[in-house]
Design an enzyme around this catalytic site. Structure first.
Site, short mmCIF file in Angstrom:
data_model
loop_
_atom_site.label_atom_id
_atom_site.label_comp_id
_atom_site.label_asym_id
_atom_site.label_seq_id
_atom_site.Cartn_x
_atom_site.Cartn_y
_atom_site.Cartn_z
N LYS A 270 -25.05 -22.69 61.93
CA LYS A 270 -25.35 -21.82 60.89
C LYS A 270 -27.04 -21.45 62.02
O LYS A 270 -27.78 -21.84 61.18
CB LYS A 270 -25.06 -21.78 60.07
CG LYS A 270 -25.74 -20.71 59.01
CD LYS A 270 -25.08 -20.92 57.39
CE LYS A 270 -24.75 -20.08 56.54
NZ LYS A 270 -24.41 -18.44 56.55
N1 PLP Z 1 -19.57 -17.00 58.83
C1 PLP Z 1 -20.40 -16.19 58.57
C2 PLP Z 1 -20.65 -15.93 59.87
C3 PLP Z 1 -21.19 -17.15 57.50
O1 PLP Z 1 -22.63 -16.62 57.29
C4 PLP Z 1 -20.57 -17.59 56.40
C5 PLP Z 1 -22.01 -17.79 55.37
O2 PLP Z 1 -22.14 -18.43 54.83
C6 PLP Z 1 -19.33 -18.45 56.48
C7 PLP Z 1 -18.41 -17.99 57.16
C8 PLP Z 1 -18.39 -18.80 54.88
O3 PLP Z 1 -19.29 -19.97 55.11
P1 PLP Z 1 -19.56 -21.31 53.42
O4 PLP Z 1 -17.81 -20.42 53.00
O5 PLP Z 1 -19.81 -22.21 54.05
O6 PLP Z 1 -20.25 -19.67 53.43
C1 COI Z 2 -23.48 -17.54 52.74
O1 COI Z 2 -22.64 -16.66 52.17
O2 COI Z 2 -24.31 -18.61 52.40
C2 COI Z 2 -24.00 -16.36 53.97
O3 COI Z 2 -25.02 -17.30 54.65
C3 COI Z 2 -23.62 -15.23 54.50
C4 COI Z 2 -24.71 -14.54 53.78
C5 COI Z 2 -26.07 -14.43 55.00
C6 COI Z 2 -24.31 -13.03 53.93
#
Ligand code: PLP
Ligand code: COI
Length: 366
Positions: free
Chosen positions: A205
């Site tokens: 990330k």
């Molecule tokens: N994929 C991307 C590219 C993201 O930015 C996010 C958000 O954080 C997710 C998937 C989903 O991750 P999470 O469920 O941990 O927020």
């Molecule tokens: C999140 O869901 O926490 C993300 O980082 C994605 C958001 C920036 C769209």
């Protein structure tokens, strides 16, 4: 090298917090990421010394020399997580340990020092405690936390920096998409741009992944779509994920499918939680590749009944339509599907402390 010299945070109340009446006004309907709380957590890292100067204090600017490494080579990582208001007035984080571990994995990929899990957890818990009045209580709202780390060494040589700043800021949020929490979105298939290649940073990330997605997202917006969906960079046919969310498909037999974690997509914590909740309900979930052409064929034949995006910001968002240079189809009746709605309710009820928590995912902070 990553020796910790301080393992506790010093805590200092902001002497000039936003007045209560102004805060109440701001909490009424905050747009995503526009309203910020009174405090922030910061921890410094210096090579040879380790982590130091850990504190939670008043939110403020970060003075930055123009030669600070992150401004030039983008050595930056972040996390996204939420604190929820509980029915008894308390507050809880959702699976913060999973964010702490993913932050360590992202740090490793970007050649940054790993922040110890206990320091990560202390920083987010103490921030939530200090900013507890900022956790909204409206349906679908929460306090979004944004931990991040930047390279702060002042130098232009291309190498891993010797100094870093870890910081956590917070903002009250409602629905991520303009249409509201349960409206279905339209997504754009990018056949021009890819998000991540094998061996790249797709499963970390880091800000760079998002910078690289912006042109594709702008194209999606121009085409009247809410989000972009990326295909794999090698064959340009396998669905990977959206710009900021993972994706699930629901079939006529009630089974679910989501792309596997092969290194080019972000291992979403919502994705993992939904796989677990669906299996708890007795549903079959496959982590297998799915091609864009198959998606169109299955949506048109009716074999595919529903599709949804998921993530911390987006929660569970139904996908109603898919468009692209070579694709154009509607999923089901274009609205929220039955299973999508059921899974979303299961997750949201648990996150808000209104349903049992068999996996101990809620981390009560106060
Ligand atoms: N994929 C991307 C590219 C993201 O930015 C996010 C958000 O954080 C997710 C998937 C989903 O991750 P999470 O469920 O941990 O927020
Ligand atoms: C999140 O869901 O926490 C993300 O980082 C994605 C958001 C920036 C769209």
């Amino acid at each position: 090298m990553n020796n910790v010299v301080e393992s506790t945070l010093s805590i200092e109340q902001n002497p000039n917090p936003v007045p209560a009446a102004e805060r109440a006004r701001l909490l009424e309907s905050p747009a995503f990421g526009r309203v910020f709380t009174d405090h922030m957590a910061t921890i410094r890292y210096t090579e040879g010394k380790g982590w130091h100067d850990a504190k939670v204090g008043a939110r403020g600017v970060i003075p930055t020399d123009p030669a600070t490494q992150v401004l030039h080579y983008a050595q930056e990582i972040f996390e996204g997580m939420k604190a929820y208001r509980l029915p008894d007035g308390g507050g809880a984080l959702f699976r913060p340990d999973a964010n702490a571990r993913r932050f360590q994995n992202s740090a490793k990929r970007l050649a940054m020092p790993a922040l110890p899990e206990d320091l990560f957890l202390q920083s987010v818990r103490e921030l939530v405690k200090l900013d507890r009045e900022w956790i909204p209580s409206g349906e679908g709202s929460a306090l979004y936390l944004r931990p991040f780390m930047i390279a702060t060494e002042v130098a232009l040589g291309v190498k891993p920096a010797a100094e870093y700043l870890y910081c956590v800021i917070a903002c009250p949020v409602g629905a991520y998409f303009k249409g509201g929490a349960s409206a279905a979105v339209t997504i754009w298939v990018s056949d021009t741009y890819t998000r991540a290649a094998p061996g790249g940073t797709g499963d970390a990330k880091c800000g760079g992944n998002y910078a690289a997605s912006l042109l594709a997202q702008a194209e999606a917006t121009r085409e009247g779509c809410d989000q972009v969906v990326f295909l794999d960079a090698v064959e340009r046919r396998w669905i990977e994920e959206l710009g900021g969310m993972n994706v699930f498909f629901v079939f006529e037999d009630g089974s679910l499918q989501t792309p596997p974690l092969t290194g080019t997509i972000l291992p979403g914590i919502t994705r993992d939680s939904l796989i677990t909740l669906a299996r708890d309900m007795g549903l079959t979930v496959r982590e297998e590749p799915y091609s864009i052409d198959q998606w169109q064929a299955d949506a048109q034949s009716g074999r595919l009944r529903e599709a949804f995006a998921c993530g911390t910001a987006a929660v569970v968002t139904p996908i109603g339509k898919v468009k692209g240079h070579k694709h154009n189809f509607t999923i089901g009746d274009g609205g929220a599907g039955v299973l999508t709605t059921k899974l979303k309710a299961a997750l949201v009820e648990l996150q808000n402390g209104r349903a049992p928590d068999p996996h101990s995912w809620l981390d009560r902070v106060f």
